[in-house]
Design an enzyme around this catalytic site. Structure first.
Site, mmCIF file in Angstrom:
data_model
loop_
_atom_site.group_PDB
_atom_site.id
_atom_site.type_symbol
_atom_site.label_atom_id
_atom_site.label_comp_id
_atom_site.label_asym_id
_atom_site.label_seq_id
_atom_site.Cartn_x
_atom_site.Cartn_y
_atom_site.Cartn_z
ATOM 1 N N ILE A 156 0.828 -1.209 0.000
ATOM 2 C CA ILE A 156 0.000 0.000 0.000
ATOM 3 C C ILE A 156 0.865 1.262 0.000
ATOM 4 O O ILE A 156 0.572 2.216 -0.725
ATOM 5 C CB ILE A 156 -1.005 -0.010 1.175
ATOM 6 N N CYS B 125 -9.946 -1.836 2.318
ATOM 7 C CA CYS B 125 -10.292 -1.794 0.893
ATOM 8 C C CYS B 125 -11.685 -2.372 0.667
ATOM 9 O O CYS B 125 -12.461 -1.864 -0.154
ATOM 10 C CB CYS B 125 -9.246 -2.538 0.064
#
Length: 337
Positions: A13, A151
Site C-alpha cells: 500500500i 479496501c
C-alpha cells in the site's frame, strides 16, 4: 492547495499510494520511512511492480534520498515512528501504512516528529474511520489520527449507502472474493491463529474472516448490526469482488436498483462508485481508481425484496487513491477551519 505528505511503511500500500500521489493534483510526497528497506532497494521496488507494471516516470537515488521525477523525497529508516523527523521535510500529513501502528496511541507517535495528522491505511480499533463518498463529511478536525477503513469496506460502503438510501436494507450478508495478500504464504506454513490462512495462497480457495461488513455500521450508523460477512482468499494477485446479498425494506426490481446505482455513479459518487454493463473479469479492472465498480450483469434478484449485488474493486490501486483523497479532503477542511 498541495499537501506535503510522508509515508511510513513502503510495502504494497505504501508504494501504491506513492504511485497514485504522482498522479494526484493535491498531494506531494516529501518523505518516506521504512526500517527494512535501504534507498537503492526502495528505488527498485517502486520502479518495478509485478501487478502494476513499470513506474511511469524517473527514479534515482542521491545519497540517502530518492529523486522522483526530479523532486527530492527524503528516505528514513527509523523503527520508532516518534523518531522520524517529519518536521524537517515539511510533511504534515502522514500515511501510516506499516499495518503495525493501527491504534490511535501507536499512530500518535508520528505527532512527536512534527506531523499534524495521521491517516491509517487500515481499519482501526479506536480511530475514527472515514470512507470517501459515504461519511467523510462527518470529519470535524478533532482527531489527530483517523483511519481510511479497509479496501473491502471502501467497496461495500458506497454500494450499501445507495441501496439503503433508496430502498432501505433490512439485513445483509457480504462475501468478498479477495485476491491473496502479503500476509499469506506461497507454500503451506505455520499460521497459529488462522490455520487455513497458512495454506498455500496460489493453490487454494481459503475461507477467511473479515470485519469489513461490520465496519460499514461504523461509517453508516443506520446499518449498524444489519450487515456481517466473510471472505474467500483466491489465487489471483489483485482485484477482488464483493457479493452483497440483502433484504430490502421497499420492494424494487433489479432494473430499478441498477438504475439507482448508475445514477449515483454518474452523480454524487462519480469517481468512487463505478458502473459497468460490460462482460468483464477481474483482470480488466487492474489499475481502476474507483472504490467500487458495480457489475450490473453479474447480480441477481430472487424477488423484489431479496437481491444479490456484485461490485468489483482494485484492492490496491483504488484503495490507495482513496487514502490520498481522504487526506486531501481533511487537509482542505483543516485549512478552512
Amino acid at each position: 492547495m498541495t499537501v506535503k505528505v510522508g509515508i511510513n511503511g513502503f510495502g504494497r500500500i505504501g508504494r501504491i499510494v506513492f504511485r497514485n500521489a504522482v498522479e494526484h493534483p493535491d498531494v506531494e510526497i516529501v518523505a518516506v520511512n521504512d526500517p527494512f528497506i535501504e534507498p537503492k532497494y526502495a528505488e527498485y521496488m517502486l520502479k518495478y511492480d509485478s501487478t502494476h507494471g513499470v513506474f511511469k516516470g524517473t527514479i534515482q537515488v542521491s545519497g540517502s534520498d530518492l529523486i522522483v521525477n526530479g523532486k527530492t523525497v527524503k528516505f528514513y529508516t527509523e523503527r520508532d515512528p516518534s523518531a522520524i523527523p517529519w518536521k524537517d521535510t515539511g510533511a504534515e500529513y502522514i500515511v501510516e501504512s506499516t499495518g503495525v501502528f493501527t491504534t490511535t496511541e501507536k499512530a500518535s507517535a508520528h505527532l512527536k516528529g512534527g506531523a499534524k495528522r495521521v491517516i491509517i491505511s487500515a481499519p482501526s480499533a479506536d480511530a475514527p474511520m472515514y470512507v470517501m463518498g459515504v461519511n467523510e463529511k462527518t470529519y470535524d478536525g478533532k482527531a489527530a489520527v483517523i483511519s481510511n477503513a479497509s479496501c473491502t469496506t471502501n467497496c461495500l460502503a458506497p454500494l450499501a449507502k445507495v441501496v439503503n438510501d433508496k430502498f432501505g436494507i433490512v439485513e445483509g450478508l457480504m462475501t468478498t472474493v479477495h485476491s491473496y495478500t502479503a500476509t499469506q504464504k506461497t507454500v503451506d506454513g505455520p499460521s497459529a491463529k488462522d490455520w487455513r490462512g497458512g495454506r498455500g495462497a496460489a493453490q487454494n480457495i481459503i475461507p477467511s474472516s473479515t470485519g469489513a461488513a461490520k465496519a460499514v455500521g461504523k461509517v453508516i450508523p443506520e446499518l449498524n448490526g444489519k450487515l456481517t460477512g466473510m471472505a474467500f482468499r483466491v489465487p489471483t494477485s489483485n482485484v477482488s469482488v464483493v457479493d452483497l446479498t440483502c433484504r430490502l425494506e421497499k420492494p424494487a426490481s433489479y432494473e430499478t436498483i441498477k438504475a439507482a446505482l448508475k445514477e449515483a455513479s454518474e452523480g454524487e459518487l462519480k469517481g468512487i462508485l463505478g458502473y459497468t454493463e460490460d462482460e468483464i473479469v477481474s483482470s480488466d479492472l487492474n489499475g481502476n481508481a474507483n472504490s467500487s465498480i458495480f457489475d450490473a450483469k453479474a447480480g441477481i434478484s430472487l424477488n423484489d425484496n431479496f437481491v444479490k449485488l456484485v461490485s468489483w474493486y482494485d484492492n490496491e490501486w483504488g484503495y490507495s487513491r482513496r487514502v490520498l483523497d481522504l487526506l486531501s479532503y481533511v487537509a482542505k477542511y483543516d485549512a478552512s477551519h
